[in-house]
Design an enzyme around this catalytic site. Sequence first.
Site, PDB file in Angstrom:
ATOM      1  CG  ASP A   1     -25.797  -6.436 -39.461  1.00 58.90           C
ATOM      2  OD1 ASP A   1     -26.330  -6.684 -38.366  1.00 58.90           O
ATOM      3  OD2 ASP A   1     -24.861  -7.091 -39.937  1.00 58.90           O
TER       4      ASP A   1
ATOM      5  CG  ASP B   1     -20.205  -2.606 -43.066  1.00 54.61           C
ATOM      6  OD1 ASP B   1     -21.033  -2.504 -43.997  1.00 54.61           O
ATOM      7  OD2 ASP B   1     -19.853  -3.708 -42.603  1.00 54.61           O
TER       8      ASP B   1
ATOM      9  CB  CYS C   1       0.526   6.750 -40.406  1.00 53.23           C
ATOM     10  SG  CYS C   1      -0.912   6.524 -39.349  1.00 53.23           S
TER      11      CYS C   1
ATOM     12  CB  CYS D   1      -2.211   6.559 -36.010  1.00 51.77           C
ATOM     13  SG  CYS D   1      -1.131   5.124 -35.909  1.00 51.77           S
TER      14      CYS D   1
ATOM     15  CB  CYS E   1       2.646   5.704 -37.171  1.00 52.24           C
ATOM     16  SG  CYS E   1       1.955   4.322 -38.092  1.00 52.24           S
TER      17      CYS E   1
ATOM     18  CG  HIS F   1      -1.472   1.670 -38.645  1.00 48.86           C
ATOM     19  ND1 HIS F   1      -0.957   2.911 -39.008  1.00 48.86           N
ATOM     20  CD2 HIS F   1      -1.590   0.954 -39.795  1.00 48.86           C
ATOM     21  CE1 HIS F   1      -0.765   2.919 -40.314  1.00 48.86           C
ATOM     22  NE2 HIS F   1      -1.138   1.757 -40.821  1.00 48.86           N
TER      23      HIS F   1
END
Length: 378
Positions: free
Chosen positions: A92, A272, A310, A312, A315, A341
């Site tokens: 940015d 974002d 989930c 991931c 998890c 996560h």
Amino acid sequence: MCFAFEVAKIDPAAGRLGRLTTPHGVIETPFFLPVGTAAAVKALTQDTLEDLGAKIILANTYHLYLRPGHELIRRLGGLHRFMSWPRAILTDSGGYQVFSLSELRKVTDDGVRFRSHLDGSEHLLTPEKAAEIQLALGSDIAMVLDECIATPAPRELAQSALRRTTEWARRARTYFLECGRRKGKLAQWQFGIVQGATFADLRRESARQLLELDFPGYAVGGLAIGEPHAITCEMTGEVTALLPQDRPRYLMGVGRPEQVADYVALGIDMMDCVLPTRAARHACLYTSEGRVLIKNACYAQDERAIDPQCSCAVCRRYSRAYLRHLFAAGEITAAILATHHNVHFYLDLMKRIREAIEFGNLAKFSSAMHARYAAGPA
Ligand SMILES: [Zn+2]
């Protein structure tokens, strides 16, 4: 060096699917950018980000200019090499941080003069300087300097910020194109930022003025900073209705999990937000069933995963009880696991949104998300 943006599918009422090609990889749109303010996504390593499937991250011009300095990063081979991140980076312009972090800022038509929040040193950020810093960093996508104001804003203030934002965008574009002429084709895309606060006609005027400058992509800035979600959506819709179909649209600094699909439905391709990473460090976890405030006593003996749905790594391995204990004990691992996560959740959310567009049921997906998140913490 190659940049391209192709829209594969457009449903005027339910989002668009596409592909953004950068020198550092191809990204399916719509996508989410994890925020790596100072060239680091807090609590995650680049290895983990790659494993999570992040194709692009956001880094901050303001922070990297002040520390360690863009010239140092340029000498060390640019931001990708410095932080060892082989995929795409968007930087940015520093505009928002100057307005939110620095002290004693003074905005003139020339630029914005401010004192560093680190050591009090004085700096002048101009549209040309913001472009120069981002060229030194070597990000794939650079943003022009804009004037950010708080909302709700009086109309006169919004008008003057809009006028200045357009003028600064013109100067940034001229500087960027001139650098390209001098140095050969640049391996960077420069995006314009639409401002106009919460005034629909000013948003449209800003978009029309920026379109004349022919940016390869357009962002919508200065939203989701306190105004109601319906207003954010209304303003975003006013802008996307005017933007060309063949350029990527980036809504800056959004959003909450249940809001993301709404922005996509308005034709937004990229977003974002610090929310997944910041909330993680504050023990707020996002799940398919809503928010889990993991410090709550009810999780002390809860052996379930944060989100049983989930996939991931956190998890698959750890329980809510363990996460709660780590936060209670002030262990650094708490932030690492929670961030892992939450970033996985956002990247997966975007994947599910892309699938929903593919199957034409984004509206249904969106209302299900709102229902789950309105229900409050699990
Ligand atoms: Zn998970």
